[in-house]
Design an enzyme around this catalytic site. Structure first.
Site, PDB file in Angstrom:
ATOM      1  N   GLY A   1     -59.424   4.525 -10.461  1.00 41.87           N
ATOM      2  CA  GLY A   1     -60.140   4.050 -11.873  1.00 41.87           C
ATOM      3  C   GLY A   1     -60.270   5.238 -12.663  1.00 41.87           C
ATOM      4  O   GLY A   1     -59.925   6.438 -12.452  1.00 41.87           O
ATOM      5  N   SER A   2     -61.180   4.987 -13.772  1.00 39.67           N
ATOM      6  CA  SER A   2     -61.607   5.956 -14.749  1.00 39.67           C
ATOM      7  C   SER A   2     -60.158   6.121 -15.334  1.00 39.67           C
ATOM      8  O   SER A   2     -59.607   7.542 -15.439  1.00 39.67           O
ATOM      9  CB  SER A   2     -61.932   7.368 -14.267  1.00 39.67           C
ATOM     10  OG  SER A   2     -63.038   7.673 -15.057  1.00 39.67           O
TER      11      SER A   2
ATOM     12  N   HIS B   1     -52.417   7.726 -15.505  1.00 36.94           N
ATOM     13  CA  HIS B   1     -52.303   6.354 -14.718  1.00 36.94           C
ATOM     14  C   HIS B   1     -51.486   5.631 -15.716  1.00 36.94           C
ATOM     15  O   HIS B   1     -50.378   4.813 -15.010  1.00 36.94           O
ATOM     16  CB  HIS B   1     -53.625   5.832 -14.710  1.00 36.94           C
ATOM     17  CG  HIS B   1     -54.518   6.461 -13.642  1.00 36.94           C
ATOM     18  ND1 HIS B   1     -55.719   6.938 -14.466  1.00 36.94           N
ATOM     19  CD2 HIS B   1     -54.493   6.848 -12.628  1.00 36.94           C
ATOM     20  CE1 HIS B   1     -56.712   7.422 -13.348  1.00 36.94           C
ATOM     21  NE2 HIS B   1     -55.815   7.497 -12.289  1.00 36.94           N
TER      22      HIS B   1
ATOM     23  N   ASP C   1     -50.750  15.024  -7.724  1.00 39.01           N
ATOM     24  CA  ASP C   1     -51.076  15.246  -6.332  1.00 39.01           C
ATOM     25  C   ASP C   1     -50.077  15.282  -5.315  1.00 39.01           C
ATOM     26  O   ASP C   1     -49.946  14.208  -4.709  1.00 39.01           O
ATOM     27  CB  ASP C   1     -52.194  13.687  -6.345  1.00 39.01           C
ATOM     28  CG  ASP C   1     -53.294  13.828  -7.366  1.00 39.01           C
ATOM     29  OD1 ASP C   1     -54.225  14.375  -6.776  1.00 39.01           O
ATOM     30  OD2 ASP C   1     -53.037  13.359  -8.060  1.00 39.01           O
TER      31      ASP C   1
ATOM     32  N   SER D   1     -59.254  12.209 -13.670  1.00 33.22           N
ATOM     33  CA  SER D   1     -60.492  11.440 -13.913  1.00 33.22           C
ATOM     34  C   SER D   1     -61.736  12.481 -13.798  1.00 33.22           C
ATOM     35  O   SER D   1     -62.724  12.406 -14.489  1.00 33.22           O
ATOM     36  CB  SER D   1     -60.890  10.573 -12.848  1.00 33.22           C
ATOM     37  OG  SER D   1     -59.745   9.641 -12.788  1.00 33.22           O
TER      38      SER D   1
HETATM   39  P1  AMP Z   1     -56.336   8.735  -8.756  1.00 35.84           P
HETATM   40  O1  AMP Z   1     -57.000   7.521  -9.816  1.00 35.84           O
HETATM   41  O2  AMP Z   1     -56.796  10.172  -9.368  1.00 35.84           O
HETATM   42  O3  AMP Z   1     -56.574   8.607  -7.259  1.00 35.84           O
HETATM   43  O4  AMP Z   1     -54.871   8.975  -9.334  1.00 35.84           O
HETATM   44  C1  AMP Z   1     -54.193   7.629  -8.988  1.00 35.84           C
HETATM   45  C2  AMP Z   1     -52.739   8.019  -9.392  1.00 35.84           C
HETATM   46  O5  AMP Z   1     -52.497   8.550 -10.480  1.00 35.84           O
HETATM   47  C3  AMP Z   1     -52.345   9.025  -8.259  1.00 35.84           C
HETATM   48  O6  AMP Z   1     -50.810   8.785  -7.786  1.00 35.84           O
HETATM   49  C4  AMP Z   1     -52.195  10.306  -8.983  1.00 35.84           C
HETATM   50  O7  AMP Z   1     -51.302  11.297  -8.740  1.00 35.84           O
HETATM   51  C5  AMP Z   1     -51.987   9.761 -10.428  1.00 35.84           C
HETATM   52  N1  AMP Z   1     -52.379  10.727 -11.554  1.00 35.84           N
HETATM   53  C6  AMP Z   1     -53.455  11.373 -11.605  1.00 35.84           C
HETATM   54  N2  AMP Z   1     -53.506  12.161 -12.512  1.00 35.84           N
HETATM   55  C7  AMP Z   1     -52.317  12.057 -13.373  1.00 35.84           C
HETATM   56  C8  AMP Z   1     -51.653  12.688 -14.458  1.00 35.84           C
HETATM   57  N3  AMP Z   1     -52.487  13.764 -15.047  1.00 35.84           N
HETATM   58  N4  AMP Z   1     -50.494  12.639 -14.572  1.00 35.84           N
HETATM   59  C9  AMP Z   1     -49.787  11.651 -13.948  1.00 35.84           C
HETATM   60  N5  AMP Z   1     -50.121  11.242 -12.634  1.00 35.84           N
HETATM   61  C10 AMP Z   1     -51.521  11.273 -12.631  1.00 35.84           C
END
Ligand code: AMP
Length: 281
Positions: A37-38, A43, A157, A192
């Site tokens: 989220g966030s 995303h 990540d 986030s």
């Molecule tokens: P999270 O909500 O932080 O667990 O991220 C969910 C997905 O979004 C994961 O696959 C992250 O690698 C991806 N993600 C997070 N930040 C970015 C970004 N700046 N650019 C591209 N993908 C992202």
């Protein structure tokens, strides 16, 4: 081509496992974007990729307590479901949003835990004990429920993508796709956790990334690249008053320490005013 004519005015919100299973049972070409989220543009870029290549796109929002090795980090993790739903709906690229409760994921389903082998206990795995075991556990369960053709993950990540690809791709006959990192204008990777940073800290984070981009350029001429990075790490910690957990050049095909630029990236994790940020360049 028929994706062009999809009707997204009816983004469906699924609040439990039963409604997820019911809603997805007729679809075979599902793109899955797991998130905590966030929702931000990072995303949305993964969601857009899924929308372009898969028949239906499922986004999950679940802040998985099992992947937090620090209680305070879990408690302060930014959450804003109302805003997220608005953003996702307005993007017109999401068919289903799955917002499970803890019990939808973890109760009534005893799955053997996926363990990391020693070779994989590097980078974030070394500093966040149990983190990836928690990530792999929740991804194992979510993938089992969604049965996606493709899972879209961010390059920011990278270690997470690497481990999920290694452990889940064959098991579920899915394709784990890595997508490029989306950045702020000042080069900071969208995250986030950036919500937890002050304006001054965000500016400082921008300076740090730009310096790291230069380090990546200079490293070409250094004989022992990882030894050079230890001096850079020291210098950065003093100059920016930050705590760096790791600054390492690693081969992206196997995540081993590397002494060549080709197929390698510079991986960094650091704390800025108590907020943990990661990136790779
Ligand atoms: P999270 O909500 O932080 O667990 O991220 C969910 C997905 O979004 C994961 O696959 C992250 O690698 C991806 N993600 C997070 N930040 C970015 C970004 N700046 N650019 C591209 N993908 C992202």
């Amino acid at each position: 081509m028929f994706y062009l004519f999809k009707d997204f005015t009816q983004m469906k919100i699924l609040l439990n496992k039963t409604s997820l299973t019911k809603s997805l049972r007729h679809f075979s070409d599902i793109g899955f974007v797991p998130t905590m989220g966030s929702i931000h543009k990072g995303h949305l870029s993964l969601i857009s990729k899924s929308n372009q290549t898969c028949h239906k796109t499922v986004v999950s929002i679940f802040v998985n307590p099992k992947q937090f090795n620090n209680k305070k980090d879990f408690k302060t993790y930014p959450k804003n479901i109302k805003k997220d739903l608005k953003t996702l709906s307005q993007s017109k690229t999401v068919d289903f949003v799955y917002i499970p409760k803890f019990k939808d994921i973890f109760i009534n389903n005893r799955k053997p835990k996926i363990k990391l082998i020693n070779k994989d206990k590097i980078l974030c795995a070394k500093f966040r004990k149990g983190h990836f075991e928690g990530v792999l556990d929740v991804m194992n369960r979510l993938t089992d429920m969604v049965r996606p053709t493709k899972i879209f993950m961010g390059n920011k990540d990278f270690q997470q993508f690497f481990l999920i690809k290694k452990h889940l791709e064959k098991k579920y006959n899915t394709n784990v796709v890595v997508c490029k990192t989306i950045r702020e204008k000042n080069n900071v990777a969208l995250s986030s956790r950036n919500h937890l940073l002050s304006k001054e800290n965000l500016i400082l984070a921008g300076k740090i990334v730009r310096k790291l981009i230069n380090v990546k350029k200079n490293i070409k001429n250094k004989k022992n690249k990882n030894k050079y990075l230890l001096t850079v790490k020291d210098g950065f910690q003093k100059q920016f008053k930050i705590k760096i957990e790791y600054l390492e050049l690693r081969d992206i095909t196997n995540l081993k320490l590397s002494n060549v630029i080709n197929k390698s990236r510079l991986f960094v994790a650091y704390y800025l005013n108590g907020v943990r940020l990661i990136d790779n360049l």
